[in-house]
Write a protein that holds these residues in place. Sequence first.
Motif, PDB file in Angstrom:
ATOM      1  N   LEU A  46     -10.639  -3.491  -0.593  1.00  0.00           N
ATOM      2  CA  LEU A  46      -9.325  -3.077  -1.057  1.00  0.00           C
ATOM      3  C   LEU A  46      -8.732  -4.167  -1.928  1.00  0.00           C
ATOM      4  CD1 LEU A  46      -7.119  -0.891  -0.849  1.00  0.00           C
ATOM      5  CD2 LEU A  46      -6.154  -2.210   1.030  1.00  0.00           C
ATOM      6  N   ALA A  80       0.832  -1.207   0.000  1.00  0.00           N
ATOM      7  CA  ALA A  80       0.000   0.000   0.000  1.00  0.00           C
ATOM      8  C   ALA A  80       0.861   1.248   0.000  1.00  0.00           C
ATOM      9  CB  ALA A  80      -0.942  -0.003   1.202  1.00  0.00           C
ATOM     10  N   SER A  96      -4.665  -2.213  -8.169  1.00  0.00           N
ATOM     11  CA  SER A  96      -3.919  -0.959  -8.142  1.00  0.00           C
ATOM     12  C   SER A  96      -2.547  -1.130  -8.783  1.00  0.00           C
ATOM     13  CB  SER A  96      -3.750  -0.461  -6.702  1.00  0.00           C
ATOM     14  OG  SER A  96      -4.995  -0.169  -6.122  1.00  0.00           O
ATOM     15  N   MET A 120      -7.547   3.817   2.148  1.00  0.00           N
ATOM     16  CA  MET A 120      -7.189   2.432   1.846  1.00  0.00           C
ATOM     17  C   MET A 120      -7.484   1.522   3.042  1.00  0.00           C
ATOM     18  SD  MET A 120      -3.624   2.904  -0.226  1.00  0.00           S
ATOM     19  CE  MET A 120      -3.540   1.386  -1.168  1.00  0.00           C
ATOM     20  N   THR A 121      -7.175   1.988   4.245  1.00  0.00           N
ATOM     21  CA  THR A 121      -7.444   1.149   5.418  1.00  0.00           C
ATOM     22  C   THR A 121      -8.944   0.960   5.625  1.00  0.00           C
ATOM     23  OG1 THR A 121      -7.221   3.057   6.899  1.00  0.00           O
ATOM     24  CG2 THR A 121      -5.286   1.678   6.616  1.00  0.00           C
ATOM     25  N   TYR A 140      -5.180   9.427   1.706  1.00  0.00           N
ATOM     26  CA  TYR A 140      -5.299   8.307   0.778  1.00  0.00           C
ATOM     27  C   TYR A 140      -5.092   6.981   1.518  1.00  0.00           C
ATOM     28  CZ  TYR A 140      -5.031   5.921  -3.709  1.00  0.00           C
ATOM     29  OH  TYR A 140      -5.277   5.108  -4.778  1.00  0.00           O
ATOM     30  N   LEU A 192      -5.367  -4.443  -3.818  1.00  0.00           N
ATOM     31  CA  LEU A 192      -4.064  -3.905  -4.178  1.00  0.00           C
ATOM     32  C   LEU A 192      -3.566  -4.452  -5.506  1.00  0.00           C
ATOM     33  CD1 LEU A 192      -2.249  -3.865  -0.736  1.00  0.00           C
ATOM     34  CD2 LEU A 192      -3.337  -1.969  -1.934  1.00  0.00           C
ATOM     35  N   ARG A 218     -11.172   0.902   3.191  1.00  0.00           N
ATOM     36  CA  ARG A 218     -11.589  -0.069   2.174  1.00  0.00           C
ATOM     37  C   ARG A 218     -11.168  -1.486   2.570  1.00  0.00           C
ATOM     38  NH1 ARG A 218      -9.953   4.112  -1.040  1.00  0.00           N
ATOM     39  NH2 ARG A 218      -8.069   3.068  -1.765  1.00  0.00           N
ATOM     40  N   HIS A 219      -9.980  -1.605   3.194  1.00  0.00           N
ATOM     41  CA  HIS A 219      -9.526  -2.923   3.654  1.00  0.00           C
ATOM     42  C   HIS A 219     -10.479  -3.490   4.708  1.00  0.00           C
ATOM     43  CE1 HIS A 219      -7.044  -6.186   5.030  1.00  0.00           C
ATOM     44  NE2 HIS A 219      -7.070  -5.693   6.261  1.00  0.00           N
TER      45      HIS A 219
END
Length: 75
Positions: free
Chosen positions: A34, A2, A39, A25-26, A21, A36, A28-29
């Motif tokens: 999330l 990440a 991404s 991300m956390t 950001y 990755l 969404r995790h």
Amino acid sequence: MALAIIVQKSAAGEIRDPGAYFRGMTERHRAGLLHLDKSICALLTNRRSSNGNPVPTPFQPAAQRAWNRCNAEEA
């Protein structure tokens, strides 16, 4: 991974606030949203120099594994 993504996006000017950001991300995790690998695939496909060659990334070994997964999913 990440943090490597955040560094790449920040260096490219794609994100204004890396901390915000990362918090996103956390969140969404925690929600199970999330991805990755997606991404990383996007970073690899969008990072090209002016002559069309891929731009090396600091997380190349992990990125290569993700790239291989992306190509396997498309096949």
